[in-house]
Write a protein that holds these residues in place. Structure first.
Motif, short mmCIF file in Angstrom:
data_model
loop_
_atom_site.label_atom_id
_atom_site.label_comp_id
_atom_site.label_asym_id
_atom_site.label_seq_id
_atom_site.Cartn_x
_atom_site.Cartn_y
_atom_site.Cartn_z
N LYS A 10 0.83 -1.21 0.00
CA LYS A 10 0.00 0.00 0.00
C LYS A 10 0.86 1.26 0.00
N THR A 11 1.94 1.26 0.84
CA THR A 11 2.83 2.44 0.86
C THR A 11 3.50 2.64 -0.49
N ARG A 12 3.89 1.55 -1.13
CA ARG A 12 4.55 1.69 -2.45
C ARG A 12 3.55 2.13 -3.50
N GLU A 13 2.30 1.65 -3.40
CA GLU A 13 1.30 2.15 -4.35
C GLU A 13 1.07 3.64 -4.18
N LYS A 14 1.04 4.09 -2.89
CA LYS A 14 0.91 5.53 -2.66
C LYS A 14 2.11 6.29 -3.23
N LEU A 15 3.31 5.74 -3.04
CA LEU A 15 4.51 6.38 -3.59
C LEU A 15 4.47 6.42 -5.11
N VAL A 69 1.75 6.55 -6.95
CA VAL A 69 0.80 7.58 -7.36
C VAL A 69 1.42 8.96 -7.22
N GLU A 70 2.12 9.18 -6.11
CA GLU A 70 2.77 10.49 -5.92
C GLU A 70 3.84 10.72 -6.98
#
Length: 416
Positions: free
Chosen positions: A326-331, A333-334
Motif C-alpha cells: 500500500k505504501t509503495r502504491e501511494k509512492l 501515485v505520488e
C-alpha cells in the motif's frame, strides 16, 4: 394390655410404698431422712409413670378412663380408716424431720396403703372397674421394656408436638417479621412523602406576594405523586404475580412429592437403589471417557496453539507485506503526479528555451556610444523628476499656509 399396665402399676406402687413403712420404729433419724428422700424420688418417678400411663390411655382408648376418679375417691374413703396409724406416724415423723407435707394430701394417701389391704377389699364393679378391668389388686407387673416403650412413644409424640409448635412459631415469626418490614417500608414511604411535600409544596410553593400556596402547585404535586404511586403499584403487582407463580409451582412440586411419597414402597427404594448403582457405574464410565477426552482436548489445544502461533506469524508477515504494498502504491501515485508536473514544467521550459534561442538568434549587440547617450538621458530625466518633486512639495507647503490664512480671514470676517 392397658388394663394390665394399670393394675400392675397400682399394685406395684402400693407394695413398694408399703415396704418403706415396715419396721420404722427401728430406724434412726439419719436413716429416716434417707428413707424420706428415697420416698420423694420414688414419688416423682411414680408421678411421671402415672402421667405417661394416663396419656397413653387417653391417646389409645379414652373410654378406659371413665370411672377412674370415682374409683380413686372410693379407695380413699376405704383407706381413711385403715391408714390412720400410718398417717399419724408420718405426721409425727414429718414434725421431726420436715418436708413431708406432700404425703398428707389426699391424692398421695392412696400410694401408702398396703397391697394386702387393698387386695382384700371388695367393692362394686361400677366404681372399682376401669373399662371392665379391676384397678386395684394383684396382676402382672410392667417390666422395664414395656416402660421404655411407653416412654419412647410419649417422647416421640412430645417431640412431634414440639416440632409442629416450632414450625408454627417459625411461620408466625416469619409472618410477623414480614409485617414489621412492611410497616417499616410504609413508614419510610410516609416520611419520604412528608419531606417531599414540605420541600415542594409548603417551602418551595409558598407565594410571598399572595401569602399563600397556589392550587396549581398542589395539583401538580398530587398528579406527580399519583404517577409515582401507580408505577410502584405496577412493580408490586408484577412482583406479586411472580411470587404467586413461584408459590403455585412449589405447591405443585410439594403435592407431586407427597403423592409420590405416599405411593412409594420398599420395592421402589430397592429399584431406585439398583438404578442409582447402574447410574453410578455409567457415571464412572462417562467420567473415564471424559478424562480421556480432556487429555485429547489438551493435546489438540497444544497443537492448535502451535499452529495458531505460526499462523499469527504468517498473518503478521502478510500484514507487513500488504502495508508495504500500500505504501509503495501511494509512492507510485505520488511519483506519477510529480512526473506529470515535471513533464509540464519541462514543456514550458522547452518553449522558453526555444523563445530564448529565437531571441538570441535575432539579438544584435548595440553600439557603446548609443548606450552611453541613453544612460546620460536617463540620468537627466531622473534629475528633472527630482527637481519637479521638490517643486511640488514646496507648492504643497505654500498651499497649506494659504489655506490656513484663508481660514483665519474667514473666521475674522464672521466674527466682525
Amino acid at each position: 394390655m392397658l388394663s394390665q399396665i394399670t393394675k400392675s402399676t397400682a399394685s406395684h406402687n402400693s407394695r413398694s410404698l408399703s415396704r418403706l413403712f415396715t419396721d420404722t420404729d427401728e430406724l434412726t433419724d439419719d436413716e429416716l431422712i434417707k428413707q424420706v428422700n428415697e420416698l420423694k424420688k420414688q414419688i416423682k418417678i411414680l408421678t411421671l409413670e402415672n402421667e405417661i400411663i394416663e396419656r397413653t390411655i387417653m391417646r389409645v382408648e379414652p373410654s378406659l378412663m371413665h370411672g377412674v376418679q370415682q374409683a380413686l375417691e372410693y379407695a380413699l374413703k376405704l383407706q381413711s380408716n385403715s391408714s390412720l396409724n400410718v398417717g399419724s406416724f408420718v405426721r409425727s415423723q414429718a414434725s421431726r424431720v420436715g418436708g413431708l407435707d406432700s404425703f398428707n394430701s389426699p391424692s398421695r394417701t392412696l400410694a401408702f396403703s398396703s397391697p394386702s389391704r387393698i387386695s382384700t377389699r371388695k367393692f362394686d364393679t361400677s366404681s372399682a372397674k376401669l373399662g371392665g378391668t379391676i384397678i386395684f389388686g394383684s396382676g402382672p407387673r410392667v417390666n422395664v421394656i414395656e416402660r421404655s416403650e411407653l416412654v419412647t412413644v410419649e417422647m416421640e409424640i412430645l417431640i412431634n408436638n414440639l416440632e409442629n409448635a416450632r414450625m408454627k412459631a417459625a411461620r408466625k415469626h416469619a409472618l410477623l417479621k414480614a409485617e414489621i418490614e412492611e410497616i417499616k417500608l410504609r413508614e419510610a414511604d410516609i416520611d419520604k412523602a412528608s419531606v417531599m411535600f414540605n420541600q415542594e409544596v409548603i417551602v418551595g410553593g409558598w407565594d410571598k406576594i399572595a401569602q399563600r400556596i397556589p392550587a396549581e402547585i398542589w395539583i401538580r404535586f398530587m398528579t406527580e405523586w399519583v404517577k409515582i404511586c401507580d408505577s410502584k403499584i405496577g412493580k408490586l403487582r408484577l412482583r406479586t404475580s411472580t411470587l404467586n407463580t413461584q408459590y403455585s409451582k412449589l405447591n405443585g412440586q410439594i403435592r407431586v412429592k407427597t403423592e409420590l411419597s405416599e405411593s412409594l414402597r420398599a420395592v421402589d427404594f430397592e429399584k431406585l437403589k439398583i438404578e442409582n448403582g447402574e447410574s453410578e457405574k455409567l457415571i464412572d464410565y462417562k467420567m473415564q471417557q471424559l478424562i480421556e477426552l480432556k487429555k485429547m482436548t489438551g493435546d489438540a489445544n497444544l497443537t492448535l496453539t502451535i499452529h495458531k502461533k505460526a499462523m499469527m506469524d504468517q498473518n503478521n508477515y502478510l500484514s507487513n507485506i500488504i502495508k508495504s504494498i500500500k505504501t509503495r502504491e501511494k509512492l507510485i501515485v505520488e511519483l506519477d503526479k510529480e512526473r506529470d508536473k515535471i513533464q509540464v514544467q519541462a514543456d514550458s521550459l522547452d518553449l522558453k528555451l526555444s523563445e530564448v534561442k529565437k531571441v538570441r538568434l535575432a539579438y544584435e549587440v548595440p553600439d557603446v556610444m548609443d548606450y552611453v547617450k541613453v544612460k546620460a538621458e536617463v540620468a537627466d530625466l531622473k534629475h528633472s523628476v527630482k527637481v519637479l518633486e521638490n517643486r511640488v512639495h514646496i507648492y504643497q507647503i505654500a498651499l497649506a499656509s494659504l489655506n490656513k490664512q484663508l481660514m483665519s480671514l474667514s473666521s475674522r470676517a464672521n466674527n466682525g
